[in-house]
Design an enzyme around this catalytic site. Structure first.
Site, PDB file in Angstrom:
ATOM      1  N   LYS A   1     -46.786  18.425 -23.197  1.00  0.00           N
ATOM      2  CA  LYS A   1     -48.084  17.716 -23.284  1.00  0.00           C
ATOM      3  C   LYS A   1     -49.014  18.168 -22.164  1.00  0.00           C
ATOM      4  O   LYS A   1     -50.209  18.367 -22.367  1.00  0.00           O
ATOM      5  CB  LYS A   1     -47.870  16.203 -23.146  1.00  0.00           C
ATOM      6  CG  LYS A   1     -47.455  15.517 -24.403  1.00  0.00           C
ATOM      7  CD  LYS A   1     -47.514  14.005 -24.142  1.00  0.00           C
ATOM      8  CE  LYS A   1     -46.898  13.238 -25.280  1.00  0.00           C
ATOM      9  NZ  LYS A   1     -46.697  11.819 -24.933  1.00  0.00           N
ATOM     10  N   THR A   2     -48.455  18.292 -20.953  1.00  0.00           N
ATOM     11  CA  THR A   2     -49.282  18.691 -19.808  1.00  0.00           C
ATOM     12  C   THR A   2     -49.896  20.059 -20.062  1.00  0.00           C
ATOM     13  O   THR A   2     -51.099  20.269 -19.833  1.00  0.00           O
ATOM     14  CB  THR A   2     -48.446  18.687 -18.511  1.00  0.00           C
ATOM     15  OG1 THR A   2     -48.112  17.340 -18.209  1.00  0.00           O
ATOM     16  CG2 THR A   2     -49.206  19.286 -17.338  1.00  0.00           C
TER      17      THR A   2
ATOM     18  N   TYR B   1     -41.614  24.540 -21.235  1.00  0.00           N
ATOM     19  CA  TYR B   1     -42.518  25.195 -20.278  1.00  0.00           C
ATOM     20  C   TYR B   1     -43.064  26.498 -20.876  1.00  0.00           C
ATOM     21  O   TYR B   1     -44.274  26.698 -20.948  1.00  0.00           O
ATOM     22  CB  TYR B   1     -41.743  25.477 -18.997  1.00  0.00           C
ATOM     23  CG  TYR B   1     -42.529  26.084 -17.860  1.00  0.00           C
ATOM     24  CD1 TYR B   1     -43.435  25.330 -17.123  1.00  0.00           C
ATOM     25  CD2 TYR B   1     -42.327  27.415 -17.500  1.00  0.00           C
ATOM     26  CE1 TYR B   1     -44.128  25.889 -16.050  1.00  0.00           C
ATOM     27  CE2 TYR B   1     -43.012  27.978 -16.425  1.00  0.00           C
ATOM     28  CZ  TYR B   1     -43.912  27.206 -15.713  1.00  0.00           C
ATOM     29  OH  TYR B   1     -44.593  27.774 -14.652  1.00  0.00           O
TER      30      TYR B   1
HETATM   31  P1  NAD Z   1     -46.120  22.435  -8.309  1.00  0.00           P
HETATM   32  O1  NAD Z   1     -45.158  21.655  -9.124  1.00  0.00           O
HETATM   33  O2  NAD Z   1     -46.023  22.370  -6.834  1.00  0.00           O
HETATM   34  O3  NAD Z   1     -47.620  22.062  -8.679  1.00  0.00           O
HETATM   35  C1  NAD Z   1     -48.003  21.523  -9.908  1.00  0.00           C
HETATM   36  C2  NAD Z   1     -48.965  20.390  -9.647  1.00  0.00           C
HETATM   37  O4  NAD Z   1     -49.414  19.840 -10.896  1.00  0.00           O
HETATM   38  C3  NAD Z   1     -48.311  19.233  -8.887  1.00  0.00           C
HETATM   39  O5  NAD Z   1     -49.171  18.818  -7.853  1.00  0.00           O
HETATM   40  C4  NAD Z   1     -48.132  18.153  -9.937  1.00  0.00           C
HETATM   41  O6  NAD Z   1     -48.099  16.855  -9.410  1.00  0.00           O
HETATM   42  C5  NAD Z   1     -49.329  18.411 -10.821  1.00  0.00           C
HETATM   43  N1  NAD Z   1     -49.178  17.917 -12.191  1.00  0.00           N
HETATM   44  C6  NAD Z   1     -48.107  18.043 -13.004  1.00  0.00           C
HETATM   45  N2  NAD Z   1     -48.369  17.459 -14.190  1.00  0.00           N
HETATM   46  C7  NAD Z   1     -49.636  16.980 -14.112  1.00  0.00           C
HETATM   47  C8  NAD Z   1     -50.465  16.260 -15.012  1.00  0.00           C
HETATM   48  N3  NAD Z   1     -50.046  15.926 -16.246  1.00  0.00           N
HETATM   49  N4  NAD Z   1     -51.708  15.911 -14.601  1.00  0.00           N
HETATM   50  C9  NAD Z   1     -52.140  16.238 -13.351  1.00  0.00           C
HETATM   51  N5  NAD Z   1     -51.393  16.899 -12.458  1.00  0.00           N
HETATM   52  C10 NAD Z   1     -50.150  17.259 -12.846  1.00  0.00           C
HETATM   53  O7  NAD Z   1     -46.011  23.945  -8.814  1.00  0.00           O
HETATM   54  P2  NAD Z   1     -46.719  25.272  -8.309  1.00  0.00           P
HETATM   55  O8  NAD Z   1     -45.654  26.216  -7.987  1.00  0.00           O
HETATM   56  O9  NAD Z   1     -47.765  24.955  -7.311  1.00  0.00           O
HETATM   57  O10 NAD Z   1     -47.401  25.766  -9.651  1.00  0.00           O
HETATM   58  C11 NAD Z   1     -48.788  25.609  -9.906  1.00  0.00           C
HETATM   59  C12 NAD Z   1     -49.127  26.274 -11.235  1.00  0.00           C
HETATM   60  O11 NAD Z   1     -48.789  27.656 -11.189  1.00  0.00           O
HETATM   61  C13 NAD Z   1     -48.354  25.672 -12.429  1.00  0.00           C
HETATM   62  O12 NAD Z   1     -49.213  25.612 -13.536  1.00  0.00           O
HETATM   63  C14 NAD Z   1     -47.266  26.685 -12.672  1.00  0.00           C
HETATM   64  O13 NAD Z   1     -46.865  26.691 -14.021  1.00  0.00           O
HETATM   65  C15 NAD Z   1     -47.933  27.987 -12.262  1.00  0.00           C
HETATM   66  N6  NAD Z   1     -46.944  28.994 -11.862  1.00  0.00           N
HETATM   67  C16 NAD Z   1     -46.275  28.881 -10.667  1.00  0.00           C
HETATM   68  C17 NAD Z   1     -45.319  29.830 -10.333  1.00  0.00           C
HETATM   69  C18 NAD Z   1     -44.558  29.768  -9.037  1.00  0.00           C
HETATM   70  O14 NAD Z   1     -43.682  30.601  -8.819  1.00  0.00           O
HETATM   71  N7  NAD Z   1     -44.843  28.880  -8.121  1.00  0.00           N
HETATM   72  C19 NAD Z   1     -45.034  30.875 -11.211  1.00  0.00           C
HETATM   73  C20 NAD Z   1     -45.710  30.925 -12.423  1.00  0.00           C
HETATM   74  C21 NAD Z   1     -46.678  29.996 -12.730  1.00  0.00           C
END
Ligand code: NAD
Ligand code: UDP
Length: 312
Positions: free
Chosen positions: A90-91, A144
């Protein structure tokens, strides 16, 4: 000054992005539902009048004025995104629809934080953007992977159908300060285990590979992508092309922390990709971007962060 909306801005990557854009004197609206993010991550920005933090879940519509949107909201660690898989999809999907709707109304440019997971367990190596992936649509990672794939579809349909300015970044494994200690991702797990003198848990034999990008490099890439010409939409790989086995990563972390921890092997999770390395030719050519932080240097900074955290 631009008004910039960052969803998931209190998370790991989001908080570094907020910090960087604040340093450029932009006006930031950071929204987060705090599922894996923490107010603490952006607390140091709160006294600045250009920064606003709002509790909001992207699965619900949002009505604000904005010039640019970075859509990062989504848990990224397998442990967290598999905790409530329906909410994860959903997110990604409802979140994308809501943020794209907002971008359409406000005529904002919008960037999607997509992922190397759209390639699944890849049979093309290194992964190029033209590779369509090998994702199991019904496995434990699908909430995911397929959620992010559907979000990419929505971005390109809004672009074609509504002429929206879009940017899609396929982010590869990123690490650095402000990862959660119980996040379950490999870098934070190994560092915390090494610092506590606990066993280092390698899933499988440790021969699977990943390519680790330090968060500052990644944030530079995201900002360059947002600033790139309108005709450049991506999807573009953003990651560090230096490939490391999980066993090599464990050994580096043991060495850098001078830990007495022992390595133990645990079962390999289902659908865990065997090899992952980005081909970053497109980012080099179109964004003049490539990572500059070596793995040992980035690990040192991350170890320093966790040492402080664990001593509190
Ligand atoms: P993270 O989990 O630290 O950050 C995700 C943030 O989104 C969190 O602050 C969380 O509370 C918030 N969140 C989750 N669901 C939500 C919702 N429904 N409404 C509002 N906020 C919501 O992860 P990250 O590593 O900082 O990743 C950030 C983005 O980058 C994500 O979209 C992730 O898929 C993408 N990404 C990260 C990596 C990685 O290696 N860190 C790799 C590929 C993609
Ligand atoms: N991994 C591991 N031990 C851990 C955590 C992860 O061996 O304590 C492995 C995991 O099986 C995967 C790799 O490290 O092969 C990267 O895992 P992570 O969850 O960080 O990211 P992703 O699998 O999404 O790339």
């Amino acid at each position: 000054m631009k008004r910039i909306l960052i969803t998931g801005g209190a998370g790991f990557i989001g908080s570094h992005l907020c910090e960087r854009l604040m340093a450029e004197n932009q006006e930031i609206l950071c929204i987060d539902n705090y599922f894996t993010g923490r107010r603490h991550n952006v607390a140091h920005l709160m006294n600045d009048s250009g920064f606003e933090l709002m509790r909001h879940d992207v699965t619900f519509p949002l009505y604000v004025e904005t010039d640019e949107i970075y859509n990062l909201a989504c848990p990224a660690s397998p442990v967290h995104y598999q905790f409530d898989p329906v909410q994860t999809t959903k997110t990604s999907v409802h979140g994308a629809i809501n943020m794209l709707g907002l971008a359409k109304r406000t005529k904002a440019k919008i960037l999607q934080a997509s992922t190397s997971e759209v390639y699944g367990d890849p049979d093309c190596h290194p992964q190029v953007e033209g590779y369509n992936g090998n994702v199991n649509p019904i496995g434990p990672r699908a909430c995911y992977d397929e959620g992010k794939r559907c979000a990419e579809t929505l971005f390109f349909d809004y672009h074609r159908q509504h002429n929206l300015g879009i940017k899609v970044a396929r982010i590869f494994n990123t690490y650095g300060p402000r990862m959660l200690p119980n996040d379950g991702r490999v870098v934070s797990n190994f560092i915390v285990q090494a610092l506590k003198g606990e066993n280092i848990t390698i899933y499988g034999e440790g021969s699977q590979t990943r390519s680790f990008c330090y968060v500052d490099d990644l944030v530079n890439g995201l900002i360059k992508l947002m600033g790139s010409p309108e005709s450049f939409t991506g999807p573009v790989n953003l990651g560090n092309p230096v490939e490391t086995t999980i066993l090599e990563l464990a050994e580096s972390i043991i060495k850098l922390t001078k830990s007495s921890s022992k390595i133990v092997n645990q079962p390999m999770p289902q659908d865990d990709p065997v090899r992952r390395r980005p081909d970053i030719s497109m980012a080099k050519k179109n964004l003049a971007w490539q990572p500059t932080v070596q793995l040992d240097e980035g690990l040192d900074k991350t170890i320093h962060f966790f040492k402080l955290l664990l001593s509190q």
